[in-house]
Design a protein around this motif. Sequence first.
Motif, PDB file in Angstrom:
ATOM      1  N   TYR A  59      11.301   7.003  -8.971  1.00  0.00           N
ATOM      2  CA  TYR A  59      12.405   6.038  -8.815  1.00  0.00           C
ATOM      3  C   TYR A  59      12.036   4.857  -7.918  1.00  0.00           C
ATOM      4  O   TYR A  59      12.908   4.083  -7.525  1.00  0.00           O
ATOM      5  N   CYS A  60      10.757   4.720  -7.561  1.00  0.00           N
ATOM      6  CA  CYS A  60      10.367   3.658  -6.620  1.00  0.00           C
ATOM      7  C   CYS A  60      10.898   2.308  -7.107  1.00  0.00           C
ATOM      8  O   CYS A  60      10.697   1.933  -8.254  1.00  0.00           O
ATOM      9  N   HIS A  61      11.589   1.586  -6.214  1.00  0.00           N
ATOM     10  CA  HIS A  61      12.110   0.296  -6.653  1.00  0.00           C
ATOM     11  C   HIS A  61      11.225  -0.873  -6.239  1.00  0.00           C
ATOM     12  O   HIS A  61      11.548  -2.017  -6.514  1.00  0.00           O
TER      13      HIS A  61
ATOM     14  N   GLY B  89       0.831  -1.197   0.000  1.00  0.00           N
ATOM     15  CA  GLY B  89       0.000   0.000   0.000  1.00  0.00           C
ATOM     16  C   GLY B  89       0.865   1.246   0.000  1.00  0.00           C
ATOM     17  O   GLY B  89       1.640   1.463   0.935  1.00  0.00           O
ATOM     18  N   CYS B  90       0.778   2.031  -1.060  1.00  0.00           N
ATOM     19  CA  CYS B  90       1.407   3.359  -1.082  1.00  0.00           C
ATOM     20  C   CYS B  90       0.667   4.199  -2.119  1.00  0.00           C
ATOM     21  O   CYS B  90       0.430   3.745  -3.239  1.00  0.00           O
ATOM     22  N   ALA B  91       0.295   5.399  -1.705  1.00  0.00           N
ATOM     23  CA  ALA B  91      -0.446   6.278  -2.617  1.00  0.00           C
ATOM     24  C   ALA B  91       0.497   7.204  -3.387  1.00  0.00           C
ATOM     25  O   ALA B  91       0.059   7.946  -4.251  1.00  0.00           O
ATOM     26  N   TRP B  92       1.796   7.185  -3.038  1.00  0.00           N
ATOM     27  CA  TRP B  92       2.749   8.015  -3.756  1.00  0.00           C
ATOM     28  C   TRP B  92       3.155   7.293  -5.045  1.00  0.00           C
ATOM     29  O   TRP B  92       2.967   6.072  -5.156  1.00  0.00           O
ATOM     30  N   ARG B  93       3.728   8.030  -5.945  1.00  0.00           N
ATOM     31  CA  ARG B  93       4.165   7.438  -7.208  1.00  0.00           C
ATOM     32  C   ARG B  93       5.565   7.941  -7.544  1.00  0.00           C
ATOM     33  O   ARG B  93       5.791   8.546  -8.585  1.00  0.00           O
ATOM     34  N   CYS B  94       6.497   7.695  -6.630  1.00  0.00           N
ATOM     35  CA  CYS B  94       7.859   8.181  -6.829  1.00  0.00           C
ATOM     36  C   CYS B  94       8.427   7.591  -8.129  1.00  0.00           C
ATOM     37  O   CYS B  94       8.337   6.381  -8.348  1.00  0.00           O
TER      38      CYS B  94
ATOM     39  N   THR C   1       4.605  -2.958  -4.258  1.00  0.00           N
ATOM     40  CA  THR C   1       4.048  -2.695  -2.918  1.00  0.00           C
ATOM     41  C   THR C   1       2.959  -1.615  -2.958  1.00  0.00           C
ATOM     42  O   THR C   1       2.353  -1.325  -1.933  1.00  0.00           O
ATOM     43  N   TRP C   2       2.725  -0.995  -4.106  1.00  0.00           N
ATOM     44  CA  TRP C   2       1.732   0.090  -4.140  1.00  0.00           C
ATOM     45  C   TRP C   2       0.328  -0.397  -3.813  1.00  0.00           C
ATOM     46  O   TRP C   2      -0.468   0.308  -3.197  1.00  0.00           O
ATOM     47  N   THR C   3       0.002  -1.603  -4.262  1.00  0.00           N
ATOM     48  CA  THR C   3      -1.358  -2.129  -4.124  1.00  0.00           C
ATOM     49  C   THR C   3      -1.466  -2.988  -2.865  1.00  0.00           C
ATOM     50  O   THR C   3      -0.721  -3.973  -2.730  1.00  0.00           O
TER      51      THR C   3
ATOM     52  N   VAL D  23      12.867  11.932   2.818  1.00  0.00           N
ATOM     53  CA  VAL D  23      12.666  13.280   2.285  1.00  0.00           C
ATOM     54  C   VAL D  23      13.166  13.206   0.850  1.00  0.00           C
ATOM     55  O   VAL D  23      14.356  13.022   0.600  1.00  0.00           O
ATOM     56  N   LYS D  24      12.252  13.302  -0.079  1.00  0.00           N
ATOM     57  CA  LYS D  24      12.551  12.923  -1.464  1.00  0.00           C
ATOM     58  C   LYS D  24      13.239  14.026  -2.252  1.00  0.00           C
ATOM     59  O   LYS D  24      14.084  13.766  -3.095  1.00  0.00           O
ATOM     60  N   THR D  25      12.799  15.256  -2.009  1.00  0.00           N
ATOM     61  CA  THR D  25      13.353  16.386  -2.753  1.00  0.00           C
ATOM     62  C   THR D  25      12.896  17.664  -2.062  1.00  0.00           C
ATOM     63  O   THR D  25      12.225  17.603  -1.037  1.00  0.00           O
TER      64      THR D  25
ATOM     65  N   GLY E 249       7.931  -0.356   3.797  1.00  0.00           N
ATOM     66  CA  GLY E 249       6.900  -0.629   2.788  1.00  0.00           C
ATOM     67  C   GLY E 249       7.449  -0.447   1.386  1.00  0.00           C
ATOM     68  O   GLY E 249       8.676  -0.457   1.207  1.00  0.00           O
ATOM     69  N   GLY E 250       6.569  -0.115   0.459  1.00  0.00           N
ATOM     70  CA  GLY E 250       5.247   0.514   0.606  1.00  0.00           C
ATOM     71  C   GLY E 250       5.321   1.667   1.601  1.00  0.00           C
ATOM     72  O   GLY E 250       6.380   2.148   1.953  1.00  0.00           O
ATOM     73  N   GLU E 251       4.168   2.103   1.997  1.00  0.00           N
ATOM     74  CA  GLU E 251       4.086   3.119   3.052  1.00  0.00           C
ATOM     75  C   GLU E 251       3.334   2.495   4.215  1.00  0.00           C
ATOM     76  O   GLU E 251       2.116   2.290   4.137  1.00  0.00           O
TER      77      GLU E 251
HETATM   78  S1  SF4 Z   1       6.953   2.976  -1.716  1.00  0.00           S
HETATM   79 FE1  SF4 Z   1       8.305   4.680  -1.123  1.00  0.00          FE
HETATM   80  S2  SF4 Z   1       9.535   5.104  -2.969  1.00  0.00           S
HETATM   81 FE2  SF4 Z   1       7.742   3.815  -3.601  1.00  0.00          FE
HETATM   82  S3  SF4 Z   1       6.191   5.310  -4.267  1.00  0.00           S
HETATM   83 FE3  SF4 Z   1       5.830   4.861  -2.086  1.00  0.00          FE
HETATM   84  S4  SF4 Z   1       6.974   6.492  -0.989  1.00  0.00           S
HETATM   85 FE4  SF4 Z   1       7.730   6.431  -3.062  1.00  0.00          FE
END
Ligand code: SF4
Length: 281
Positions: free
Chosen positions: A74-76, A67-72, A80-82, A167-169, A116-118
Amino acid sequence: MADESANAGAPLEAKSPYELRVNLGSGVPETDVRSALASGDMGFLHSFTTGSAVDGPGVRVVAWTTGCAWRCRYCHNPDTWTVTNGLPVSVAKATEELKKYQKGLKVMGGGFTLSGGEPLMQHRFAAKLLGAAKAAGIHTVIETNGYYGDRLSDAELDTIDLVMLGVKTWTPERHKDLTGVDIEPTLAFARRLAARKQPIWVRFVLVPGLTDAPDNLAGIAEFAAGLGNVQRVEVLPFHQLGEFKWARLGLDYTLHDAAAPTVEEAERACEAFRARGLVAY
Ligand code: SF4
């Protein structure tokens, strides 16, 4: 309530978080996912890994939530987003798993890290699992982007020994471009932790041409130094280990041509943080 036997065939433990894992919880009805998230008695985990030396002090057992609502960009670990890509696991089962390592972790000056994920996408589960780990005498770390920090009460924050804050940027515009979301909630969480004198390790991913501009580094450094509770800044060199996941998930990856920073570039970034009196690696 979600049934943790739904995917009894999939092992919880993985060799590394770079294993691509999808649909482990897809058999769980949506209403059960919702009630699991609301109660926190059950969570969804991409995996457990052991023996990590890079996710907090000492040697760590790490639980990787989904689970993560961000869309970085460079996310590796975009798998884990879903949330339902993870395996449904009860707090009791996750705690039992963790306690197997309790003595060893103590000897090695390590502990438990929830990443995570978040993790705070599943904040009830996160709070319960971290609370259980702390009650078992295990050192606790949460690795978070901080966006949902306000979901944790002060009492819940008390069960966390260290916050590793991504802290991404720097600047709202760059942050939106890199992550898709606003920077302010992350900064607000950092300020709240500072007011509580709760230790932070800042994690910053260095991507040449994307996050390495001198004013970007200076902005983060200035902010982090002003907090007074940042024990160290970890400069993480960008890598392409997660690139294959974007392709396998049919996602649009924009960093095919991005290179890993050289040793000199990473050192220069560390120097920018050290120039503000911070400890940086
Ligand atoms: S899991 Fe981390 S790096 Fe990936 S989109 Fe979410 S916050 Fe960004």
